[in-house]
Write an enzyme that holds these catalytic residues in place. Structure first.
Site, PDB file in Angstrom:
ATOM      1  N   ARG A 341      -0.264 -53.401  15.100  1.00  0.00           N
ATOM      2  CA  ARG A 341      -0.230 -55.080  16.589  1.00  0.00           C
ATOM      3  C   ARG A 341       0.933 -55.161  15.857  1.00  0.00           C
ATOM      4  O   ARG A 341       1.396 -55.189  15.157  1.00  0.00           O
ATOM      5  CB  ARG A 341      -1.692 -55.646  16.598  1.00  0.00           C
ATOM      6  CG  ARG A 341      -1.663 -57.240  17.059  1.00  0.00           C
ATOM      7  CD  ARG A 341      -2.741 -57.783  16.913  1.00  0.00           C
ATOM      8  NE  ARG A 341      -2.183 -59.692  17.622  1.00  0.00           N
ATOM      9  CZ  ARG A 341      -2.677 -60.165  18.603  1.00  0.00           C
ATOM     10  NH1 ARG A 341      -2.627 -58.832  19.646  1.00  0.00           N
ATOM     11  NH2 ARG A 341      -2.767 -61.140  18.817  1.00  0.00           N
ATOM     12  N   ARG A 342       2.292 -55.689  16.897  1.00  0.00           N
ATOM     13  CA  ARG A 342       2.866 -56.785  16.672  1.00  0.00           C
ATOM     14  C   ARG A 342       2.679 -58.144  16.996  1.00  0.00           C
ATOM     15  O   ARG A 342       2.468 -59.251  17.120  1.00  0.00           O
ATOM     16  CB  ARG A 342       4.467 -55.859  17.562  1.00  0.00           C
ATOM     17  CG  ARG A 342       5.091 -54.991  16.658  1.00  0.00           C
ATOM     18  CD  ARG A 342       5.508 -54.874  16.018  1.00  0.00           C
ATOM     19  NE  ARG A 342       6.347 -53.717  15.643  1.00  0.00           N
ATOM     20  CZ  ARG A 342       7.290 -53.742  14.129  1.00  0.00           C
ATOM     21  NH1 ARG A 342       7.671 -54.445  14.345  1.00  0.00           N
ATOM     22  NH2 ARG A 342       8.041 -52.129  14.311  1.00  0.00           N
ATOM     23  N   SER A 387      -5.951 -57.589  20.754  1.00  0.00           N
ATOM     24  CA  SER A 387      -5.495 -56.994  21.273  1.00  0.00           C
ATOM     25  C   SER A 387      -5.136 -56.098  20.706  1.00  0.00           C
ATOM     26  O   SER A 387      -3.745 -56.780  19.789  1.00  0.00           O
ATOM     27  CB  SER A 387      -5.172 -57.418  22.536  1.00  0.00           C
ATOM     28  OG  SER A 387      -5.571 -57.867  23.930  1.00  0.00           O
ATOM     29  N   TYR A 398       6.819 -55.439  22.650  1.00  0.00           N
ATOM     30  CA  TYR A 398       6.242 -55.735  21.746  1.00  0.00           C
ATOM     31  C   TYR A 398       7.007 -54.384  20.152  1.00  0.00           C
ATOM     32  O   TYR A 398       6.639 -53.622  20.547  1.00  0.00           O
ATOM     33  CB  TYR A 398       4.604 -55.536  21.455  1.00  0.00           C
ATOM     34  CG  TYR A 398       3.706 -56.521  22.565  1.00  0.00           C
ATOM     35  CD1 TYR A 398       3.507 -58.388  21.932  1.00  0.00           C
ATOM     36  CD2 TYR A 398       3.980 -56.905  24.134  1.00  0.00           C
ATOM     37  CE1 TYR A 398       3.297 -58.867  22.785  1.00  0.00           C
ATOM     38  CE2 TYR A 398       3.883 -57.407  24.712  1.00  0.00           C
ATOM     39  CZ  TYR A 398       3.071 -58.606  24.085  1.00  0.00           C
ATOM     40  OH  TYR A 398       2.941 -59.493  25.008  1.00  0.00           O
ATOM     41  N   GLU A 431      -3.935 -49.842  25.217  1.00  0.00           N
ATOM     42  CA  GLU A 431      -4.333 -50.713  24.604  1.00  0.00           C
ATOM     43  C   GLU A 431      -5.577 -50.685  23.990  1.00  0.00           C
ATOM     44  O   GLU A 431      -6.736 -50.172  24.933  1.00  0.00           O
ATOM     45  CB  GLU A 431      -4.380 -52.314  25.774  1.00  0.00           C
ATOM     46  CG  GLU A 431      -5.365 -53.512  24.818  1.00  0.00           C
ATOM     47  CD  GLU A 431      -5.417 -54.721  25.365  1.00  0.00           C
ATOM     48  OE1 GLU A 431      -6.119 -55.285  25.534  1.00  0.00           O
ATOM     49  OE2 GLU A 431      -4.442 -54.810  26.675  1.00  0.00           O
TER      50      GLU A 431
END
Length: 476
Positions: A341-342, A387, A398, A431
């Site tokens: 995740r960014r 997410s 992202y 995702e």
């Protein structure tokens, strides 16, 4: 070896050129099986075709139609006229034209492209090997070679001429020391050196030339061939036993996600499917805003003082949360898994304009030490849904170019979550949606220097998180 070849190599030829396809496959079979296993492990595929390369399905899009590529000798060719090409990125593939390869020069080009694929696209070599002191020392020895002895010794350019590209020879003076910063700023040039050394080492008719003109890089390749490729491959296998990590490789990630969660998806109600798709679009914001505001609780009669329209909107969000909860409670992640995740500085309560963790592509070490001091070992409850992606930086929106912090999250087996990319409005984000209510712990903070072209030359802060096991079985 036969099993690896069967799983890795795809034949796309007519029967009348089958003999050429066999000879082409023999080139691949001469390589150590550990090298091929490493490529296969990242979802790499090798295609042998009798078509023009730009007509093959892997290269038939418009971006490859007029592409020029550079050979191991630094010569530029239209891709449509060439016979081998390593396609990089998140779905790496090597496309080879079926020929008899009686020409050793042609064999070198095949091994050169495969060498590029290994050092550019294959984990962990693409992250660590160019910064390995053994590689750097070998480069420096070649760059400092001299003819003769004592005061009469002069620069020996043979190794540089054999292995260094035009740009590297122009920018790197004879005798100048190479370090990690120089490599990071000239990735493609040093990838070329590795790939050329790889090609000359594995093409028997050129192996002696590598040994004579660049003995340090010959010895470096010899150690890789006889020992380290196996060690690296064994290490990857061992780590994969403990935790599943797809890194950047979308082909393998997508296949695993779709197959693993196929039955779960089939057992969802229409309402559950609808809210999952809606959540990936515009519905995630009001849902998560509600959960953050009320610490993950659905409060009875919370809209008592609101007008009828507002109360109805609030009830709609609450029903969406219940449907999303119901969907995710039906699914458990079946093995230990790493997801990505960014995030921005807001993850730690900092605003970019006030904190500015990264300037001119460089992460501020003092600020990292401050964050580590304040947050390492600390936990937080994720009241809203999280997410994440099965792969690192799946989309430019992202990516490292925009967000200076990468969360690498270890999800233990048994956590409620699901792969929803094939139900998403944005399937290219791969995702994994993690259910709400879990407690996460900050485990490690580290600065990552750019080692891939996708990093855009920018450092980033990697923060390792894990789900706090004492909270694993929390039910909604």
């Amino acid at each position: 070896m036969k099993e690896i070849i069967r799983n890795l190599v795809r034949l796309d030829v007519r029967s009348d050129v089958d003999e050429n396809s066999k000879k082409t496959q023999e080139l691949v079979e001469k390589l150590p099986h550990e090298v091929l296993e490493l490529y296969k492990n990242v979802g790499g595929e090798i295609y042998i075709t009798d078509k023009r390369l730009t007509q093959h399905e892997e290269l038939s899009d418009s971006s490859h139609k007029d592409m020029f590529i550079v050979s191991s000798e630094g010569k530029s060719f239209p891709l449509r006229e060439h016979f081998v090409f390593a396609k990089g990125g998140k779905e790496p593939s090597l496309i080879i034209h079926a020929e008899d390869y009686a020409s050793h020069l042609s064999s070198v080009e095949v091994y050169y492209e495969l060498g590029k694929a290994i050092i550019r696209d294959t984990f962990p070599l693409n992250q660590k090997e160019l910064g390995n002191p053994k590689f750097i020392n070998a480069i420096n020895e070649v760059n400092q070679q001299k003819e003769g002895k004592g005061v009469n010794a002069k620069a020996d350019e043979d190794g540089r001429d054999l292995l260094f590209g035009k740009e590297l020879k122009k920018n790197l003076e004879h005798g100048q020391l190479v370090d990690l910063d120089l490599i990071s700023g000239n990735l493609s040039e040093f990838q070329h050196v590795f790939a050329k050394s790889f090609a000359l080492y594995y093409e028997p008719h050129y192996k002696e030339a590598l040994k004579s003109y660049a003995p340090a890089l010959f010895n470096y390749m010899l150690e890789l061939d006889q020992m380290r490729f196996k060690e690296i491959s064994d290490d990857v296998k061992e780590k994969n036993k403990n935790v599943l990590d797809f890194k950047w490789y979308t082909r393998k990630a997508e296949s695993w996600g779709v197959q693993t969660f196929k039955n779960w998806k089939e057992n969802l109600t229409i309402s559950e499917k609808d809210i999952i798709t809606g959540y990936t679009g515009s519905k995630y914001d009001p849902i998560n805003e509600y959960l953050r505001k009320y610490d993950g609780e659905i409060i009875p009669n919370i809209g008592g003082d609101l007008d009828k329209k507002s109360k109805k909107a609030l009830e709609k969000i609450e029903n969406q949360i219940k449907n999303l909860d119901a969907a995710l409670q039906k699914s458990k992640i079946t093995e230990n898994l790493i997801v990505y995740r960014r995030v921005s500085e807001l993850q730690f309560g900092k605003k970019y304009e006030d904190y500015n963790l990264r300037q001119n592509g460089i992460i501020n070490e003092e600020k990292v030490m401050e964050l580590e001091s304040n947050f390492k070992g600390q936990t937080f409850i994720q009241h809203n849904y999280m997410s994440t992606s099965l792969v690192q930086d799946p989309h430019q929106s992202y990516s490292n170019d925009r967000y200076p912090i990468l969360l690498e999250i270890t999800i233990p087996e048994g956590v409620h979550g699901a792969y929803i990319a094939d139900m998403s409005e944005y399937p290219g984000q791969y995702e994994m949606l993690i259910n709400r209510g879990y407690t996460f712990k900050y485990d490690k903070f580290s600065i990552v220097k750019p080692t891939r072209e996708e990093d855009k030359g920018k450092e980033y802060l990697k923060v390792n998180l894990s789900i706090y096991l004492g909270n694993l079985n929390r039910e909604k």
